[in-house]
Design an enzyme around this catalytic site. Sequence first.
Site, PDB file in Angstrom:
ATOM      1  N   LYS A  43       0.828  -1.211   0.000  1.00 32.55           N
ATOM      2  CA  LYS A  43       0.000   0.000   0.000  1.00 32.55           C
ATOM      3  C   LYS A  43       0.864   1.264   0.000  1.00 32.55           C
ATOM      4  O   LYS A  43       0.338   2.369  -0.076  1.00 32.55           O
ATOM      5  CB  LYS A  43      -0.894   0.015   1.251  1.00 32.55           C
ATOM      6  CG  LYS A  43      -2.307  -0.499   1.017  1.00 32.55           C
ATOM      7  CD  LYS A  43      -3.166  -0.081   2.198  1.00 32.55           C
ATOM      8  CE  LYS A  43      -4.623  -0.475   2.065  1.00 32.55           C
ATOM      9  NZ  LYS A  43      -5.381  -0.078   3.272  1.00 32.55           N
ATOM     10  N   ARG A  92     -18.266   4.168  10.596  1.00 37.48           N
ATOM     11  CA  ARG A  92     -18.530   5.596  10.713  1.00 37.48           C
ATOM     12  C   ARG A  92     -19.829   5.974  10.030  1.00 37.48           C
ATOM     13  O   ARG A  92     -20.689   6.627  10.594  1.00 37.48           O
ATOM     14  CB  ARG A  92     -17.384   6.406  10.086  1.00 37.48           C
ATOM     15  CG  ARG A  92     -16.076   6.263  10.817  1.00 37.48           C
ATOM     16  CD  ARG A  92     -14.912   6.636   9.957  1.00 37.48           C
ATOM     17  NE  ARG A  92     -14.815   5.749   8.798  1.00 37.48           N
ATOM     18  CZ  ARG A  92     -13.797   5.692   7.972  1.00 37.48           C
ATOM     19  NH1 ARG A  92     -12.795   6.518   8.126  1.00 37.48           N
ATOM     20  NH2 ARG A  92     -13.775   4.848   6.964  1.00 37.48           N
ATOM     21  N   SER A 130      -7.821   8.158   7.997  1.00 37.02           N
ATOM     22  CA  SER A 130      -6.373   8.362   7.875  1.00 37.02           C
ATOM     23  C   SER A 130      -6.047   8.957   6.509  1.00 37.02           C
ATOM     24  O   SER A 130      -5.166   9.801   6.371  1.00 37.02           O
ATOM     25  CB  SER A 130      -5.637   7.037   8.030  1.00 37.02           C
ATOM     26  OG  SER A 130      -5.838   6.518   9.303  1.00 37.02           O
TER      27      SER A 130
HETATM   28  O1  PNS Z   1      -7.509   0.236   8.417  1.00 36.02           O
HETATM   29  P1  PNS Z   1      -7.931  -0.618   7.265  1.00 36.02           P
HETATM   30  O2  PNS Z   1      -6.964  -0.444   6.107  1.00 36.02           O
HETATM   31  O3  PNS Z   1      -9.364  -0.382   6.871  1.00 36.02           O
HETATM   32  O4  PNS Z   1      -7.804  -2.149   7.760  1.00 36.02           O
HETATM   33  C1  PNS Z   1      -8.070  -3.213   6.882  1.00 36.02           C
HETATM   34  C2  PNS Z   1      -7.636  -4.556   7.477  1.00 36.02           C
HETATM   35  C3  PNS Z   1      -6.204  -4.505   7.948  1.00 36.02           C
HETATM   36  C4  PNS Z   1      -8.515  -4.871   8.680  1.00 36.02           C
HETATM   37  C5  PNS Z   1      -7.844  -5.638   6.371  1.00 36.02           C
HETATM   38  O5  PNS Z   1      -7.229  -5.212   5.213  1.00 36.02           O
HETATM   39  C6  PNS Z   1      -7.305  -6.989   6.783  1.00 36.02           C
HETATM   40  O6  PNS Z   1      -7.854  -7.656   7.639  1.00 36.02           O
HETATM   41  N1  PNS Z   1      -6.165  -7.380   6.163  1.00 36.02           N
HETATM   42  C7  PNS Z   1      -5.450  -8.596   6.487  1.00 36.02           C
HETATM   43  C8  PNS Z   1      -5.589  -9.632   5.370  1.00 36.02           C
HETATM   44  C9  PNS Z   1      -6.905 -10.354   5.494  1.00 36.02           C
HETATM   45  O7  PNS Z   1      -7.221 -10.965   6.501  1.00 36.02           O
HETATM   46  N2  PNS Z   1      -7.694 -10.260   4.413  1.00 36.02           N
HETATM   47  C10 PNS Z   1      -9.006 -10.862   4.332  1.00 36.02           C
HETATM   48  C11 PNS Z   1     -10.049  -9.949   4.930  1.00 36.02           C
HETATM   49  S1  PNS Z   1     -11.597 -10.620   4.605  1.00 36.02           S
END
Ligand code: PNS
Length: 177
Positions: A43, A92, A130
């Site tokens: 990212k 939110r 963010s």
């Molecule tokens: O702050 P964010 O970017 O909205 O968080 C997103 C996050 C980290 C919760 C999500 O991208 C995640 O869980 N990533 C880890 C990989 C994973 O488990 N992917 C499948 C989700 S269904």
Amino acid sequence: MKKVTAIYPGSFDPPTNGHLDLISRGSKIFDELIVAILRNPEKGPLFSLSERRLMLEEMTEGFKNVQVDTFDGLTVDYAAKVNASAVLRGIRAISDYEYELQMALMNRKLRPDLETVFMMPAEQYSYLSSRLVRELAQLNGSIEGLVPAMVEQRLKEKLDPAIKFQHAREPRSRKRG
Ligand code: PNS
């Protein structure tokens, strides 16, 4: 009684007052809350994993049952590793709902006994993200009240390294004052 551990996963790039609000709410309903920062180099985050960790550690030092950690891979696997039975996520506005529902249901498919708990941050943070904080900071908009003062300072230093350099060169007495 069984202790309930929850994880609060996210990118936290940077952590905001909205995240802090949710951590405060989560710390009241779970025995233990682990703020879990995803290592997401693809990212191209503004802050490194260790910078985000340091900021979150400083922000949460007043909460006795909150820890900060980092993780790679699937959220469900990390949750299993730390024996968490819940995932905390903030909602939110209705626009968050579709993505969060999809993620919660996929996580449930992967690990049926892991519950996702949604909480709403205080109203004044309902438009805060963010991404918007990064954008405002990059374009010299005010981010006062949106992030802790320490994060605001780190953002300034990150976007204008000359500020950090200036601080480092200031004599001690001036730095303290
Ligand atoms: O702050 P964010 O970017 O909205 O968080 C997103 C996050 C980290 C919760 C999500 O991208 C995640 O869980 N990533 C880890 C990989 C994973 O488990 N992917 C499948 C989700 S269904």
